[in-house]
Structures are given as structure tokens and as C-alpha cells.
Write a protein that holds these residues in place. Structure first.
Motif, PDB file in Angstrom:
ATOM      1  N   SER A 166       1.113  -1.423  -0.391  1.00 48.23           N
ATOM      2  CA  SER A 166      -0.357   0.502  -0.186  1.00 48.23           C
ATOM      3  C   SER A 166       1.148   1.119   0.359  1.00 48.23           C
ATOM      4  CB  SER A 166      -0.747  -0.087   1.555  1.00 48.23           C
ATOM      5  OG  SER A 166       0.173  -0.022   2.580  1.00 48.23           O
ATOM      6  N   ASP A 167       2.506   1.179   0.202  1.00 45.77           N
ATOM      7  CA  ASP A 167       3.271   2.579   0.581  1.00 45.77           C
ATOM      8  C   ASP A 167       3.164   2.630  -1.208  1.00 45.77           C
ATOM      9  OD1 ASP A 167       4.549   4.068   2.000  1.00 45.77           O
ATOM     10  OD2 ASP A 167       6.040   2.894   1.365  1.00 45.77           O
ATOM     11  N   GLU A 168       4.050   3.662  -1.292  1.00 50.12           N
ATOM     12  CA  GLU A 168       4.470   3.764  -2.707  1.00 50.12           C
ATOM     13  C   GLU A 168       5.964   3.459  -2.918  1.00 50.12           C
ATOM     14  OE1 GLU A 168       5.076   4.548  -6.834  1.00 50.12           O
ATOM     15  OE2 GLU A 168       2.822   4.305  -4.957  1.00 50.12           O
ATOM     16  N   ASN A 169       6.685   3.835  -1.176  1.00 50.25           N
ATOM     17  CA  ASN A 169       7.884   3.928  -1.684  1.00 50.25           C
ATOM     18  C   ASN A 169       8.119   1.756  -2.202  1.00 50.25           C
ATOM     19  OD1 ASN A 169      10.712   4.383  -0.920  1.00 50.25           O
ATOM     20  ND2 ASN A 169      10.102   3.859   1.173  1.00 50.25           N
ATOM     21  N   THR A 170       7.340   1.470  -0.657  1.00 52.59           N
ATOM     22  CA  THR A 170       7.836   0.587  -0.734  1.00 52.59           C
ATOM     23  C   THR A 170       7.361  -0.753  -1.891  1.00 52.59           C
ATOM     24  OG1 THR A 170       7.526   0.167   1.883  1.00 52.59           O
ATOM     25  CG2 THR A 170       6.492  -1.940   0.842  1.00 52.59           C
ATOM     26  N   ARG A 171       6.488  -0.525  -2.714  1.00 52.62           N
ATOM     27  CA  ARG A 171       5.814  -0.601  -3.791  1.00 52.62           C
ATOM     28  C   ARG A 171       7.285  -0.427  -5.072  1.00 52.62           C
ATOM     29  NH1 ARG A 171       1.238   0.860  -3.752  1.00 52.62           N
ATOM     30  NH2 ARG A 171       1.241   2.709  -4.711  1.00 52.62           N
ATOM     31  N   GLN A 172       7.328   0.786  -4.993  1.00 52.68           N
ATOM     32  CA  GLN A 172       8.560   0.788  -5.585  1.00 52.68           C
ATOM     33  C   GLN A 172       9.929   0.199  -5.639  1.00 52.68           C
ATOM     34  OE1 GLN A 172       9.847   5.331  -5.466  1.00 52.68           O
ATOM     35  NE2 GLN A 172       7.799   5.630  -6.894  1.00 52.68           N
ATOM     36  N   GLN A 173      10.358  -0.086  -3.921  1.00 53.50           N
ATOM     37  CA  GLN A 173      11.578  -0.741  -4.048  1.00 53.50           C
ATOM     38  C   GLN A 173      11.014  -2.425  -4.551  1.00 53.50           C
ATOM     39  OE1 GLN A 173      12.388  -0.375   0.347  1.00 53.50           O
ATOM     40  NE2 GLN A 173      12.852   1.855   0.165  1.00 53.50           N
ATOM     41  N   TRP A 174      10.110  -3.069  -4.083  1.00 62.78           N
ATOM     42  CA  TRP A 174       9.248  -4.285  -4.775  1.00 62.78           C
ATOM     43  C   TRP A 174       9.305  -4.711  -6.183  1.00 62.78           C
ATOM     44  CZ3 TRP A 174       8.615  -8.766  -1.497  1.00 62.78           C
ATOM     45  CH2 TRP A 174       7.713  -9.401  -1.811  1.00 62.78           C
ATOM     46  N   GLN A 175       9.176  -2.864  -6.746  1.00 57.64           N
ATOM     47  CA  GLN A 175       9.503  -3.836  -7.877  1.00 57.64           C
ATOM     48  C   GLN A 175      10.289  -3.754  -8.591  1.00 57.64           C
ATOM     49  OE1 GLN A 175       6.709  -4.428 -10.068  1.00 57.64           O
ATOM     50  NE2 GLN A 175       8.411  -4.731 -11.824  1.00 57.64           N
ATOM     51  N   ALA A 176      12.033  -2.862  -7.714  1.00 56.97           N
ATOM     52  CA  ALA A 176      13.084  -3.011  -8.216  1.00 56.97           C
ATOM     53  C   ALA A 176      13.568  -4.076  -7.719  1.00 56.97           C
ATOM     54  CB  ALA A 176      13.607  -1.695  -7.271  1.00 56.97           C
ATOM     55  N   ALA A 177      13.749  -4.627  -6.409  1.00 59.55           N
ATOM     56  CA  ALA A 177      13.734  -6.535  -6.112  1.00 59.55           C
ATOM     57  C   ALA A 177      13.961  -7.291  -7.611  1.00 59.55           C
ATOM     58  CB  ALA A 177      13.473  -6.518  -4.612  1.00 59.55           C
ATOM     59  N   LEU A 178      12.394  -7.107  -7.756  1.00 56.36           N
ATOM     60  CA  LEU A 178      11.562  -8.063  -9.193  1.00 56.36           C
ATOM     61  C   LEU A 178      11.893  -8.126 -10.024  1.00 56.36           C
ATOM     62  CD1 LEU A 178       8.200  -8.246  -8.388  1.00 56.36           C
ATOM     63  CD2 LEU A 178       9.216 -10.151  -8.054  1.00 56.36           C
ATOM     64  N   THR A 179      12.327  -7.027 -10.552  1.00 55.57           N
ATOM     65  CA  THR A 179      13.781  -6.311 -11.899  1.00 55.57           C
ATOM     66  C   THR A 179      14.942  -6.488 -12.047  1.00 55.57           C
ATOM     67  OG1 THR A 179      12.149  -4.513 -12.593  1.00 55.57           O
ATOM     68  CG2 THR A 179      14.358  -5.135 -13.717  1.00 55.57           C
ATOM     69  N   ASP A 180      15.805  -7.194 -10.608  1.00 50.69           N
ATOM     70  CA  ASP A 180      16.375  -7.172 -10.196  1.00 50.69           C
ATOM     71  C   ASP A 180      16.877  -9.008 -10.171  1.00 50.69           C
ATOM     72  OD1 ASP A 180      17.981  -4.954 -10.271  1.00 50.69           O
ATOM     73  OD2 ASP A 180      17.985  -4.781  -7.887  1.00 50.69           O
ATOM     74  N   LEU A 181      15.906  -9.664 -10.357  1.00 47.88           N
ATOM     75  CA  LEU A 181      15.689 -11.119  -9.976  1.00 47.88           C
ATOM     76  C   LEU A 181      15.635 -11.674 -11.550  1.00 47.88           C
ATOM     77  CD1 LEU A 181      13.529 -12.435  -6.995  1.00 47.88           C
ATOM     78  CD2 LEU A 181      15.811 -12.493  -6.812  1.00 47.88           C
ATOM     79  N   GLU A 182      14.920 -11.098 -12.483  1.00 43.93           N
ATOM     80  CA  GLU A 182      14.192 -11.477 -13.117  1.00 43.93           C
ATOM     81  C   GLU A 182      15.626 -11.592 -13.887  1.00 43.93           C
ATOM     82  OE1 GLU A 182      11.804  -8.892 -15.415  1.00 43.93           O
ATOM     83  OE2 GLU A 182       9.665  -9.261 -14.309  1.00 43.93           O
ATOM     84  N   ALA A 183      17.359 -10.916 -14.105  1.00 45.26           N
ATOM     85  CA  ALA A 183      18.122 -11.133 -15.013  1.00 45.26           C
ATOM     86  C   ALA A 183      18.965 -12.665 -13.931  1.00 45.26           C
ATOM     87  CB  ALA A 183      18.860  -9.770 -14.798  1.00 45.26           C
ATOM     88  N   LEU A 184      18.457 -12.845 -12.696  1.00 44.23           N
ATOM     89  CA  LEU A 184      18.569 -14.182 -12.522  1.00 44.23           C
ATOM     90  C   LEU A 184      18.165 -15.616 -12.968  1.00 44.23           C
ATOM     91  CD1 LEU A 184      19.823 -13.299  -8.682  1.00 44.23           C
ATOM     92  CD2 LEU A 184      21.112 -13.168 -10.452  1.00 44.23           C
ATOM     93  N   MET A 185      16.674 -15.001 -13.513  1.00 39.32           N
ATOM     94  CA  MET A 185      15.505 -16.495 -13.371  1.00 39.32           C
ATOM     95  C   MET A 185      16.455 -16.286 -14.196  1.00 39.32           C
ATOM     96  SD  MET A 185      12.892 -15.550 -11.116  1.00 39.32           S
ATOM     97  CE  MET A 185      12.361 -14.697  -9.875  1.00 39.32           C
ATOM     98  N   GLN A 186      16.826 -15.989 -15.984  1.00 37.50           N
ATOM     99  CA  GLN A 186      16.906 -15.994 -17.185  1.00 37.50           C
ATOM    100  C   GLN A 186      17.764 -17.107 -17.051  1.00 37.50           C
ATOM    101  OE1 GLN A 186      15.285 -13.981 -19.785  1.00 37.50           O
ATOM    102  NE2 GLN A 186      14.218 -13.284 -18.534  1.00 37.50           N
ATOM    103  N   GLN A 187      18.296 -17.630 -16.449  1.00 37.97           N
ATOM    104  CA  GLN A 187      19.538 -18.744 -16.492  1.00 37.97           C
ATOM    105  C   GLN A 187      19.314 -19.617 -15.351  1.00 37.97           C
ATOM    106  OE1 GLN A 187      23.360 -17.345 -17.152  1.00 37.97           O
ATOM    107  NE2 GLN A 187      23.409 -15.637 -14.850  1.00 37.97           N
ATOM    108  N   PRO A 188      19.349 -21.093 -15.463  1.00 39.59           N
ATOM    109  CA  PRO A 188      19.410 -21.793 -14.477  1.00 39.59           C
ATOM    110  C   PRO A 188      20.279 -21.080 -12.872  1.00 39.59           C
ATOM    111  CG  PRO A 188      19.212 -23.320 -16.077  1.00 39.59           C
ATOM    112  CD  PRO A 188      20.096 -22.362 -16.625  1.00 39.59           C
ATOM    113  N   THR A 189      20.138 -21.309 -12.018  1.00 36.97           N
ATOM    114  CA  THR A 189      20.590 -20.034 -10.969  1.00 36.97           C
ATOM    115  C   THR A 189      20.160 -21.334  -9.780  1.00 36.97           C
ATOM    116  OG1 THR A 189      20.276 -17.973 -11.662  1.00 36.97           O
ATOM    117  CG2 THR A 189      21.323 -18.524  -9.715  1.00 36.97           C
ATOM    118  N   LEU A 190      21.948 -21.994  -8.422  1.00 36.56           N
ATOM    119  CA  LEU A 190      21.914 -22.371  -7.764  1.00 36.56           C
ATOM    120  C   LEU A 190      22.226 -21.612  -6.471  1.00 36.56           C
ATOM    121  CD1 LEU A 190      21.733 -24.640  -5.801  1.00 36.56           C
ATOM    122  CD2 LEU A 190      24.325 -25.212  -6.309  1.00 36.56           C
ATOM    123  N   ASN A 191      21.452 -21.302  -5.673  1.00 39.85           N
ATOM    124  CA  ASN A 191      21.800 -19.913  -3.848  1.00 39.85           C
ATOM    125  C   ASN A 191      21.995 -21.419  -3.120  1.00 39.85           C
ATOM    126  OD1 ASN A 191      21.692 -17.918  -5.947  1.00 39.85           O
ATOM    127  ND2 ASN A 191      19.342 -18.396  -5.747  1.00 39.85           N
TER     128      ASN A 191
END
Length: 573
Positions: free
Chosen positions: A130-155
Motif C-alpha cells: 500500500s506504501d508507494e515507496n515499498t511498492r517501488q522497492q519491491w518492483q526494483a527487487a523483482l527486476t533484479d531477480l528477473e536477470a537471474l531467472m533467465q538462466q539456471p541458478t543455484l543459491n
């Protein structure tokens, strides 16, 4: 060393507490049993591989079955997670952006393990956006993850811990589930491109290995295939629903713009009637349909019912003129067993049969006065009472009445109750006679033609030009019903696909309006006798009912029977 098949090896280590160690003889003895140990290990590894392949195929089939049988992702995800959990430890499974691929409102679907079950994990239970700042941070974090999800990744281990520390999405999911320490990302390929991803995670620090990553990659292939099949099915389903909606829309457009059901009408008079039908149909108000015999009053009633909210129930029709006066009350309201002589069983009346639907009272002007009071009660109180019944029965019925009489004149003559007339006349609809809508004569004739041809098994393709002219200039006192009978007679006698009238129709409208010469006047009883005989012949010797002689002559059946008795006429049986 123990050499195994497939270019692999292992070793056996032996130890002794003796200071002198093993002797040469002992070494030679061990060397003799090494081949047997290697063979046993090869067989064991082969069995384990077969079992692993079997379990993998079982999981693949479970995934495909989940996508085939599941109605949506919330049903599919728990089944997929339970299947993968048979070969990999899971505490969380996420189908990332699969919803976007399928075009659903739900973009990501996650499930978490609670005991032996996997339960849905909603995004709002993980993070408050509901908070705009949290929403923007969440979207940025998802964008960072998308790059990792383009290939098999082990963490796993320290590397996995460092990756989670710098990503809000991983942090929040870990906090929600009590600490996730291992994860794997596997892209889901559609047509060779990574469109979505499969994410699995565990609370164990070193839960996964490179071998597990390869196993997840193997599982992603049937998952991609199942997703492609589901996507194709959804597209077909969407197209099918779209075509169905377009069909319904076009059908409704035709009904609204041109006709209702089988009512043919292109002129302004009929278009005005269609407009009024569309206005009153969605309501529950009583409708009174008036018009000459054969104009299609029943079709108007059916059109009103079929556009109303009661269309799912069958419309009940009652012809008030076709029933003997002593049976009308039982027919309308029903009777109890033993309520009169011959009432051997309880019978529901037409009003009870029409519960939740529409009842069409045709020829309402023929209803006896004593029953008009009971019909008035139905309109006022919404309840009926069976003959011999012990109390009232509440009914939810819409009433549509029709008559070819002028009910105002009937009220003035004392043959129809004024209060009932005003109750029925809430929304009057007048169906014009055919002579007032000449533009519809040819379309109506062409409408009847294929139906008549199908009934007779004749390929009727058109109407002769001179016959069309006759149809257009004839006055049609019997209106549409008379036209249908004329065309049926012509079709029976026709030898050609082009229909031709076998005989000239009666005098035209202009000729009917011409004054009668003084010498042509005949006694009234002779004219009446001929009119009654002609009506009986046209009606097939039927006095009562729809299309009966009384309806053709526009008089009550009881009046016609009295005049026939006076003139010495009887109906041939």
C-alpha cells in the motif's frame, strides 16, 4: 582402488591396529574380491539410476496432470510442489510470471509447505504494497531477480546468503517462512525463449547441489510443454467464448433491429411495436396485446417472455375460448381430489405451472364474468385457490393477455369487468393488421415459403410475379394466418419451384370498400347463414379455439352456437 563402469571409480580403505600392518597375502586376498565389489557397486548404482528415472517420470506425469486437470494456478501450484517435493526438499515453490503468460490477473503463484501439505501463499501476506515507496522497492527487487531467472541458478551457503541480503523479495519471503537458506531458479522456456520461471527454496543451508539443479532443469521441460498446452487451450477457450458472445450479440441485434423471434416487420409501425416490446419485457408488468384475428398476438407474447428475466422457465399458454365454461376454473386454478364429479386426482392449474414464469391468456375477452372476478384476485393479491382447496396459494406469475375484441366496448356492454380491464391494461400493445403494413406482405410470404416447402418436401424457391401482385393488393381480412393458409394451398397444388396462386384471391381492399349497389342487398339471415358456413369451412368445422369459426367471425363461441341453432345449422362430424 575400485574401478567402476562409465569412467568412474571409488576406493576401499582398510586400517589395522597392528604395528606391522597388512601382509602381502592379505593384499592379494583383497585384490581378488575387488572385482566382485565393483560388480556389486555397478549393479547397485544401476538400480538407483533406474529408480531415480522412475521417480523423475512419476513427477513429470504429475506435473503434466496438474496442468491438464487444474482449473487455475491456485489449484495447479500445490500439486506441482507436492510432486517435485518427492525428489527435492521444498519449503517454497513459486511459478513466477506464469500468470502473465496465461493472461490472468494473478501474475505469480506461490505455495509453502506446512507439514505434508502445500498451501497458497498470497503476496499480501508477504509484503504490504500500500506504501508507494515499498511498492517501488519491491518492483526494483523483482527486476533484479528477473536477470537471474533467465538462466539456471543455484543459491546455497555463503553465496546464497549474500544474494538474499541484497534483495527485498528474498528477504520478505524468508522472513515470512522463518528463514529460507537455499534456493534454485529455473527459466521456463516457451518457443525457446524464457517467459517465466520456476523458483524452489528450502530452509536448509545446503539443501541443493549441482545435481539437483540439473534435475530441476529436467523437470522444467515437461513443465514448459504443459504450460504451452495450457496456453493453447486457454487461447482456444477465449476464442470460443468470443465467438459465442459475438453470436449472441448479433442475434440480439437482429432481434432488436428487425424482429423479435419470428415476427417479421420492417415498417415504422412494427418497429415502434418492437421498441415497446423491448421496453416492457424486462419488467414484470401486465401486458394487454390487442389486434385482429391472425395478426400474431401469441408471437408478441412469446417475444416479451423470451426477452424477460423469466425466459429460463417455459411460458404457459391458455386459450380461454377453447375451454368449456365449466372447465376453465379448474384449468386455470387447479382442483383437489373429489372437489367435483370426475375429479379423481389432484390437479395443478396453469397458474401453478407458470410459477416463476409467464402465463399467456389468449382470447381473454371470452372469459366468463364469474371467472373474471377470480382472475382479478390473482392480479391484486398474487394468489389463487384450487377448486375444493383449503386456502390460498401464493403465485409469482407474470400475466400477458390477448384479445381481438374491443374490451372498452365489452365493458360498456357489461360483458367484461371494468376493474379487470384496468388491471390488464397496464401496458397495452396493439398489433396492426396486415393491410396496414403492406411493406411486410412480401417478406412474410418469403418467410413462410421455405417452411412450407420443407413440410411438403418441395423445393420452393420463389413466388410468381402476378401472384406477388395479388398478395400485395389483397385486403387479408384473416391477416397473417390467412396468408399462411393461402400459401399452403398454393404449395400443395404447385408443380413448379416458383409458387403460383391457383386461383384469384378475393376482392382487393379498394373493392371491399366500394359501396354495395341497391339491387345486391339480401335478407340478413341469408347473409348470416353464408358467413357462418364460410367461416366453418375455413376453420375446418371448428367453432371454438384458435382459428375457429367464432374467432373468424369475431363473436363469442356461445353466440355463434346460438345463431347456428336458430338457423338450423350443425357442425359435421
Amino acid at each position: 582402488p575400485v574401478l567402476l563402469k562409465q569412467r568412474s571409480f571409488t576406493s576401499i580403505q582398510l586400517a589395522s591396529t597392528r604395528a606391522e600392518g597388512f601382509s602381502q597375502v592379505e593384499y592379494e586376498a583383497i585384490s581378488l574380491i575387488i572385482p566382485q565389489i565393483a560388480l556389486a557397486l555397478d549393479n547397485l548404482l544401476a538400480c538407483e539410476e533406474i529408480d531415480a528415472r522412475r521417480r523423475l517420470k512419476t513427477v513429470e506425469l504429475a506435473i503434466v496432470s496438474a496442468f491438464r486437470n487444474g482449473r487455475d494456478l491456485t489449484e495447479i501450484a500445490p500439486v506441482v510442489a507436492a510432486a517435485i517435493h518427492q525428489v527435492l526438499p521444498l519449503d517454497l515453490l513459486t511459478l513466477y510470471q506464469v500468470g502473465r503468460v496465461l493472461g490472468t490477473a494473478q501474475d505469480d503463484t506461490s505455495v509453502y509447505r506446512q507439514g505434508p501439505e502445500f498451501l497458497p501463499l498470497r503476496l499480501r501476506d508477504v509484503v504490504d504494497l500500500s506504501d508507494e515507496n515499498t511498492r517501488q522497492q519491491w518492483q526494483a527487487a523483482l527486476t533484479d531477480l528477473e536477470a537471474l531467472m533467465q538462466q539456471p541458478t543455484l543459491n546455497v551457503g555463503e553465496a546464497g546468503r549474500a544474494a538474499r541480503a541484497h534483495n527485498l523479495v528474498a528477504q520478505r519471503y524468508g522472513e515470512r517462512l522463518g528463514g529460507l537458506q537455499s534456493s534454485m531458479y529455473m527459466p521456463i522456456l516457451l518457443n525457446g525463449r524464457p517467459w517465466a520461471a520456476l523458483v524452489v527454496a528450502s530452509k536448509v543451508a545446503y539443501a541443493y547441489t549441482e545435481k539437483d539443479l540439473r534435475l530441476l532443469q529436467d523437470l522444467s521441460r515437461p513443465l514448459s510443454l504443459a504450460l504451452e498446452n495450457l496456453l493453447a487451450f486457454e487461447r482456444i477457450k477465449t476464442l470460443s467464448e468470443q465467438l459465442e458472445q459475438e453470436k449472441i450479440y448479433l442475434t440480439e441485434e437482429l432481434k432488436t433491429s428487425h424482429n423479435f423471434e419470428e415476427i417479421i416487420g420492417t415498417g415504422p409501425v412494427m418497429q415502434a411495436l418492437f421498441k415497446n416490446i423491448a421496453l416492457v419485457a424486462p419488467t414484470d408488468y401486465t401486458v394487454l396485446v390487442t389486434g385482429e384475428t391472425g395478426t400474431g398476438k401469441e408471437l408478441v407474447a412469446r417475444a416479451i417472455h423470451n426477452v424477460s428475466k423469466r425466459v429460463r422457465r417455459l411460458m404457459i399458454k391458455v386459450n380461454c375460448a377453447a375451454l368449456p365454461p365449466q372447465l376453465i376454473e379448474s384449468e386455470l386454478f387447479g382442483h383437489e381430489k373429489g372437489s367435483f364429479t370426475g375429479a379423481t386426482d389432484k390437479r395443478l392449474g396453469k397458474f401453478e405451472l407458470a410459477q416463476g414464469s409467464t402465463i399467456f391468456l389468449d382470447e381473454i375477452g371470452e372469459l366468463p364474468l364469474e371467472l373474471q372476478a377470480k382472475l382479478l384476485r390473482v392480479l391484486q393479491e398474487k394468489e389463487i385457490e384450487r377448486l375444493g382447496g383449503r386456502g390460498p396459494i401464493v403465485v409469482d406469475v407474470r400475466i400477458i393477455a390477448a384479445t381481438n375484441r374491443d374490451l372498452q366496448q365489452e365493458v360498456a356492454a357489461g360483458r367484461f369487468r371494468a376493474d379487470l380491464y384496468y388491471r390488464l391494461n397496464v401496458f397495452p400493445l396493439v398489433v396492426p393488421p396486415l393491410r396496414e403494413r403492406p411493406e411486410d406482405i412480401v417478406p412474410l410470404a418469403l418467410h413462410f415459403l421455405p417452411r412450407i416447402g420443407k413440410k411438403l418436401g418441395k423445393p420452393l424457391t420463389g413466388i410468381a410475379t402476378d401472384s406477388v401482385q395479388q398478395l400485395q393488393h389483397y385486403a387479408w381480412p384473416g391477416n397473417i394466418r390467412e396468408m399462411e393458409h393461402v400459401l399452403e394451398r398454393a404449395a400443395i397444388l404447385s408443380y413448379s419451384p416458383t409458387l403460383a396462386l391457383p386461383e384469384t384471391l378475393g376482392p382487393s381492399l379498394a373493392a371491399r370498400a366500394a359501396p354495395v349497389e341497391n339491387g345486391a342487398v339480401r335478407p340478413l339471415h341469408e347473409s348470416m347463414r353464408e358467413a357462418i358456413l364460410a367461416a366453418l369451412a375455413q376453420a375446418g368445422n371448428r367453432v371454438r379455439g384458435s382459428g375457429g369459426a367464432a374467432e373468424i367471425l369475431d363473436i363469442k363461441p356461445t353466440t355463434l352456437e346460438a345463431r347456428m341453432k336458430k338457423l338450423g345449422l350443425s357442425v359435421a362430424r
